[in-house]
Design a protein around this motif. Sequence first.
Motif, mmCIF file in Angstrom:
data_model
loop_
_atom_site.group_PDB
_atom_site.id
_atom_site.type_symbol
_atom_site.label_atom_id
_atom_site.label_comp_id
_atom_site.label_asym_id
_atom_site.label_seq_id
_atom_site.Cartn_x
_atom_site.Cartn_y
_atom_site.Cartn_z
ATOM 1 N N LEU A 290 -40.149 -27.018 85.795
ATOM 2 C CA LEU A 290 -41.329 -26.443 85.583
ATOM 3 C C LEU A 290 -42.930 -26.511 85.765
ATOM 4 O O LEU A 290 -43.649 -25.870 85.894
ATOM 5 N N SER A 291 -42.690 -28.165 85.412
ATOM 6 C CA SER A 291 -44.408 -28.600 85.745
ATOM 7 C C SER A 291 -45.115 -28.416 86.817
ATOM 8 O O SER A 291 -45.700 -28.312 86.902
ATOM 9 N N LEU A 292 -43.834 -28.685 88.086
ATOM 10 C CA LEU A 292 -44.288 -28.229 89.690
ATOM 11 C C LEU A 292 -45.236 -26.847 89.253
ATOM 12 O O LEU A 292 -45.410 -26.764 90.418
ATOM 13 N N LEU A 297 -48.588 -24.274 91.578
ATOM 14 C CA LEU A 297 -47.752 -22.767 91.698
ATOM 15 C C LEU A 297 -49.392 -21.958 90.895
ATOM 16 O O LEU A 297 -48.673 -20.371 91.214
ATOM 17 N N GLY A 298 -49.226 -22.040 89.753
ATOM 18 C CA GLY A 298 -50.026 -21.192 88.656
ATOM 19 C C GLY A 298 -48.858 -20.126 88.303
ATOM 20 O O GLY A 298 -48.598 -19.113 88.275
ATOM 21 N N VAL A 299 -47.341 -20.565 88.616
ATOM 22 C CA VAL A 299 -46.515 -19.947 87.502
ATOM 23 C C VAL A 299 -46.309 -20.206 85.754
ATOM 24 O O VAL A 299 -46.577 -20.918 85.848
ATOM 25 N N GLU A 300 -46.267 -18.547 85.714
ATOM 26 C CA GLU A 300 -46.472 -18.751 83.732
ATOM 27 C C GLU A 300 -45.142 -18.512 83.553
ATOM 28 O O GLU A 300 -44.016 -18.131 84.239
ATOM 29 N N VAL A 301 -44.681 -19.793 82.176
ATOM 30 C CA VAL A 301 -43.045 -20.217 81.695
ATOM 31 C C VAL A 301 -42.369 -19.678 80.625
ATOM 32 O O VAL A 301 -43.363 -19.782 79.635
ATOM 33 N N MET A 312 -42.785 -15.603 85.856
ATOM 34 C CA MET A 312 -44.529 -15.025 86.456
ATOM 35 C C MET A 312 -45.452 -15.263 87.009
ATOM 36 O O MET A 312 -45.704 -16.551 86.600
ATOM 37 N N ARG A 313 -46.132 -14.788 87.405
ATOM 38 C CA ARG A 313 -47.651 -14.865 87.975
ATOM 39 C C ARG A 313 -48.288 -14.923 87.019
ATOM 40 O O ARG A 313 -48.680 -14.836 85.930
#
Length: 316
Positions: A290-292, A297-301, A312-313
């Motif tokens: 998740l940290s990666l 990647l600019g991914v929101e968790v 999500m973006r």
Amino acid sequence: MSERRLTDAELEASRWIARLEASDVTLEDHQRFRQWLAASEENRIAHEALSRTWDKLDALKLLAPEFPVTARPRRRTLSRRVLLAGGGAVVGAGALSFWALTPATTFAASYRTPVGGRETAELQDGSSVALNADTDLRVAFTAERRRATLSRGEALFTVAEDPRGFEVRTPFGAVLAEAGVFSVKVGPDFVRTSVFAGRVSSRDAADIVGVSQELVLSREAASVAPLSEERASQRLAWREHRLAFAGESLREAAADVSAQTGMRFVFANSELEALRVGGYIDARDGEAFLSLLENNLGVEVLRRADGSIILMRRSV
């Protein structure tokens, strides 16, 4: 052979094995079977015993009139009929296929690893197989052929030379080998075979695939790609409890993490699934994944109350 009465659980298990291979099996049958299997530990033990133990197979003969099994024609590739139950793909529903349960069978075994688990097994012919997490593999040998069915997960095969050859069937097609070392991974929408020694072939691909090459089969096509020494090491990183991502899609990477940790991911949109992922993480450390995603990647968790994780973006 001495006879004994089957327990109620064993009798029901033998009925389910027969029913799930009948020509008119339905989605409802698969759902009811999985409910029965989960209802008690006795049911699970009885089913595994009848699937694994040759001496108990006479029970299936007695049930043949109740659940007739239609002979299947020879096919160029594995049937791709997939039944969906409980949101997941079910192939064989955990029972050994009837091609593995014939009088000609000289060896039959079923191997399953749990989430985060691994297993290594020695086969009758001197071959061996190492199973990655959340993997379902069934093996059956006769005097004429050696065959394995990998319905999900990933396995590394070390195949002893034998004129019978060695076939690995998957939901996306089959690969054939005489001897060698190769891994087979069933992904979300493909199967990938990486060759480390020897060579493999497929009825879906025109070329023989040799050392330092990979064969990828999907429902649409078959392709062959080079396998560098670095990539070969990455393909086997799971044996050291690591996950190595080198351009895999986020969908594939998330499936790998799910198999190792049990994390459940939901994608906000299909476009996100195609993002490419790179990096190494400890396979047992889902938080590192998740940290990666968040940092690289600019991914929101977003964590939901039911334990699933929405990806999500990140909004700008």
